[in-house]
Design a protein around this motif. Structure first.
Motif, PDB file in Angstrom:
ATOM      1  N   LEU A  72       0.817  -1.214   0.000  1.00  0.00           N
ATOM      2  CA  LEU A  72       0.000   0.000   0.000  1.00  0.00           C
ATOM      3  C   LEU A  72       0.853   1.267   0.000  1.00  0.00           C
ATOM      4  CD1 LEU A  72      -2.773  -1.258   2.420  1.00  0.00           C
ATOM      5  CD2 LEU A  72      -3.008  -0.816  -0.033  1.00  0.00           C
ATOM      6  N   VAL A  73       2.062   1.204   0.548  1.00  0.00           N
ATOM      7  CA  VAL A  73       2.990   2.338   0.438  1.00  0.00           C
ATOM      8  C   VAL A  73       3.267   2.629  -1.037  1.00  0.00           C
ATOM      9  CG1 VAL A  73       5.394   3.037   0.803  1.00  0.00           C
ATOM     10  CG2 VAL A  73       4.075   2.095   2.702  1.00  0.00           C
ATOM     11  N   LEU A  74       3.448   1.574  -1.824  1.00  0.00           N
ATOM     12  CA  LEU A  74       3.715   1.760  -3.253  1.00  0.00           C
ATOM     13  C   LEU A  74       2.510   2.363  -3.967  1.00  0.00           C
ATOM     14  CD1 LEU A  74       5.597  -1.585  -4.012  1.00  0.00           C
ATOM     15  CD2 LEU A  74       6.548   0.638  -3.364  1.00  0.00           C
ATOM     16  N   ILE A  75       1.317   2.031  -3.501  1.00  0.00           N
ATOM     17  CA  ILE A  75       0.112   2.624  -4.091  1.00  0.00           C
ATOM     18  C   ILE A  75       0.026   4.105  -3.723  1.00  0.00           C
ATOM     19  CG2 ILE A  75      -2.416   2.611  -3.946  1.00  0.00           C
ATOM     20  CD1 ILE A  75      -2.210  -0.463  -3.879  1.00  0.00           C
ATOM     21  N   ASP A  77       2.458   5.994  -3.185  1.00  0.00           N
ATOM     22  CA  ASP A  77       3.519   6.670  -3.936  1.00  0.00           C
ATOM     23  C   ASP A  77       3.221   6.769  -5.430  1.00  0.00           C
ATOM     24  OD1 ASP A  77       4.932   6.993  -1.611  1.00  0.00           O
ATOM     25  OD2 ASP A  77       6.337   5.358  -1.970  1.00  0.00           O
ATOM     26  N   GLY A  78       2.101   6.179  -5.860  1.00  0.00           N
ATOM     27  CA  GLY A  78       1.733   6.243  -7.270  1.00  0.00           C
ATOM     28  C   GLY A  78       2.406   5.218  -8.151  1.00  0.00           C
ATOM     29  N   GLU A  79       3.099   4.257  -7.545  1.00  0.00           N
ATOM     30  CA  GLU A  79       3.789   3.226  -8.332  1.00  0.00           C
ATOM     31  C   GLU A  79       2.836   2.149  -8.834  1.00  0.00           C
ATOM     32  OE1 GLU A  79       6.880   3.382  -9.136  1.00  0.00           O
ATOM     33  OE2 GLU A  79       7.761   4.810  -7.741  1.00  0.00           O
ATOM     34  N   VAL A 164       8.911  -3.628  -7.998  1.00  0.00           N
ATOM     35  CA  VAL A 164       8.724  -2.179  -8.058  1.00  0.00           C
ATOM     36  C   VAL A 164       9.836  -1.432  -7.323  1.00  0.00           C
ATOM     37  CG1 VAL A 164       7.185  -0.287  -7.391  1.00  0.00           C
ATOM     38  CG2 VAL A 164       6.236  -2.393  -8.339  1.00  0.00           C
ATOM     39  N   THR A 165      10.277  -1.958  -6.174  1.00  0.00           N
ATOM     40  CA  THR A 165      11.282  -1.251  -5.370  1.00  0.00           C
ATOM     41  C   THR A 165      12.712  -1.564  -5.783  1.00  0.00           C
ATOM     42  OG1 THR A 165      11.440  -2.992  -3.681  1.00  0.00           O
ATOM     43  CG2 THR A 165       9.744  -1.287  -3.379  1.00  0.00           C
ATOM     44  N   GLY A 166      12.927  -2.717  -6.414  1.00  0.00           N
ATOM     45  CA  GLY A 166      14.282  -3.148  -6.723  1.00  0.00           C
ATOM     46  C   GLY A 166      15.014  -3.709  -5.520  1.00  0.00           C
TER      47      GLY A 166
END
Length: 451
Positions: A72-75, A77-79, A164-166
């Motif tokens: 959800l952090v990635l969401i 952040d718009g990723e 997504v984060t690598g």
């Protein structure tokens, strides 16, 4: 909370550990801005070292809440988009055109419950697993139609975080969620990460045999880190819950709107909900309703010989976490919940689950005998020579099955209390039994060609 409150909690934890033969446990309670942590017993019967506030316990599926927060952090952040198909982000995800993040985190993606694993020690990554086990034919049901608790779904979520984060999932959960809280994690799979924290060992209590058997090591493969590989303390769990309850403060990884969506029940319109597990499900969080109609949130976690429980109320920040190093920790939690609920603290397993455990016995469905499948897991309902029903799983001990109004309960064959509850599902068109839910996991009926 006062010193006398802490003393009462410590004595209650000690009493219940003795009663349920749990070698060691931690209980942490956060209420009115104060956290109290009490401990009892030993990390392992093999060495006798005491449990302290810093001891890490394998928390099993409570790990999923951490993975949900990462996703959800990635969401935020718009990723990623919560409802966009995942094919573009995970090319190796075979059903990526059909499955969304929302479905992964709410256990409605249709993926199998268990993770088909290689032999321990085999070189195998989540990318390998995705390519081999997430094709169209691997789905248990159509995405978005049924709740079926899925470890596999959180392996996919972990792979998504990595793509997504690598970063490796362990690196990501540390950097984004744990380090801001000052939590030093341990992990129960693969090569242990460098950590000074001692980790509690699991223990299996054999009912009727007067034995407690130590679990040498957890059998979980590293591919399953995102669904169950984390080891932390009870105090760590209530600190983590505090970030969710106080979303928006500087250290919180998620904003208030996202946490509200995590808690919102996602199961409207699905055929079957989380019977035997909770009263509803959000994004990574189970919803538990107490006898007064208040909703509390959290997750349970079990591995070999461990049982852990987290509950919190986002309205006032109150949180409770219990970590235990025995399979009977679940029964300890059930009894402890009565004590905690009496003090107005979040506890218990929800009113729906409690009703199934307490329901009167009832005749079984006429056509319930047979084989049911969920991915690599095959379950068989059969009638034993004594005339009683059994639920057997390949390679695992069978359970005694007792049908009850609205479902069934499962017990060890050698006695002891009811361990799990579930229900048979009926096809609305034909009236025939076409599936069963066992602790929220859907297994579909396998019928003979002439059936």
């Amino acid at each position: 909370m006062s010193g006398s409150d802490a003393a009462a909690l410590r004595e209650e934890l000690r009493r219940l550990c003795v009663r349920h033969r749990v070698p060691g446990a931690q209980l942490a309670v956060h209420h009115a801005g104060v956290t109290v942590t009490v401990e009892h017993g030993v990390r392992s019967l093999a060495d006798g070292d005491p449990v302290t506030a810093l001891t890490a316990f394998p928390v099993g599926s409570v790990t999923k809440v951490f993975t949900a927060v990462l996703t959800l952090v990635l969401i935020e952040d718009g990723e990623l988009g919560l409802d966009e198909p995942l094919a573009a982000h995970l090319p190796g995800f075979g059903v990526g055109e059909k499955v969304t993040v929302r479905q992964l985190l709410s256990h409605t993606a249709g993926l199998a419950s268990a993770v088909a694993e290689p032999e321990p020690g085999a070189a195998y990554t989540r990318s390998h697993w995705l390519r081999e086990h997430t094709r169209e034919g691997d789905l248990v049901h159509s995405p978005g139609t049924v709740f079926s608790y899925s470890n596999a779904g959180y392996v996919v979520a972990g792979a998504l975080v990595e793509k997504v984060t690598g970063m490796d999932w362990r690196e990501a959960v540390g950097a984004i969620v744990l380090e801001p809280l000052g939590i030093e994690p341990s992990f129960v799979t693969g090569r242990p990460a460098a950590s000074a924290r001692p980790v509690a060992a699991g223990h299996t209590v054999r009912h009727g045999r007067d034995r407690i058997v130590a679990v040498p090591e957890q059998a979980l493969h590293p591919v399953e880190d995102p669904d169950g590989g984390l080891a932390v303390s009870a105090a760590d769990l209530v600190a983590f819950a505090g970030l969710l309850a106080d979303a928006g403060r500087a250290a919180a990884p998620l904003g208030p709107a996202t946490v509200a969506e995590m808690c919102r029940d996602q199961l409207g319109g699905v055929r079957a909900g989380p019977a035997g597990m909770a009263d509803g499900w959000g994004l990574g969080l189970a919803r538990y309703t107490d006898g007064a109609g208040r909703d509390r949130y959290g997750h349970d976690g079990t591995l070999d010989g461990v049982s852990c429980h987290l509950r919190f109320d986002p309205a006032d920040g109150t949180a409770v976490a219990l970590t235990t190093n025995a399979n009977t920790g679940a029964q300890l939690w059930d009894e402890l919940s009565e004590h905690l609920a009496g003090a107005g603290l979040p506890a218990g397993n929800g009113t729906g689950t409690a009703a199934l455990f307490a329901a009167p016995e009832a005749p079984p469905p006429d056509d319930c005998l047979g084989t049911y499948v969920n991915g690599p897991t095959t379950l068989t309902v059969e009638r034993a020579s004594d005339g009683l029903l059994r639920l057997a799983s390949e390679g695992s001990p069978a359970y005694a099955l007792t049908c009850r109004t609205g479902g069934f309960s499962l017990h060890d064959l050698d006695g002891g209390p009811a361990l799990f509850v579930g229900r048979f599902l009926c096809d609305a068109a034909t009236g025939r039994t076409d599936g069963l839910q066992f602790s929220g996991r859907l297994a579909c009926r396998v019928r003979q060609a002439d059936g």
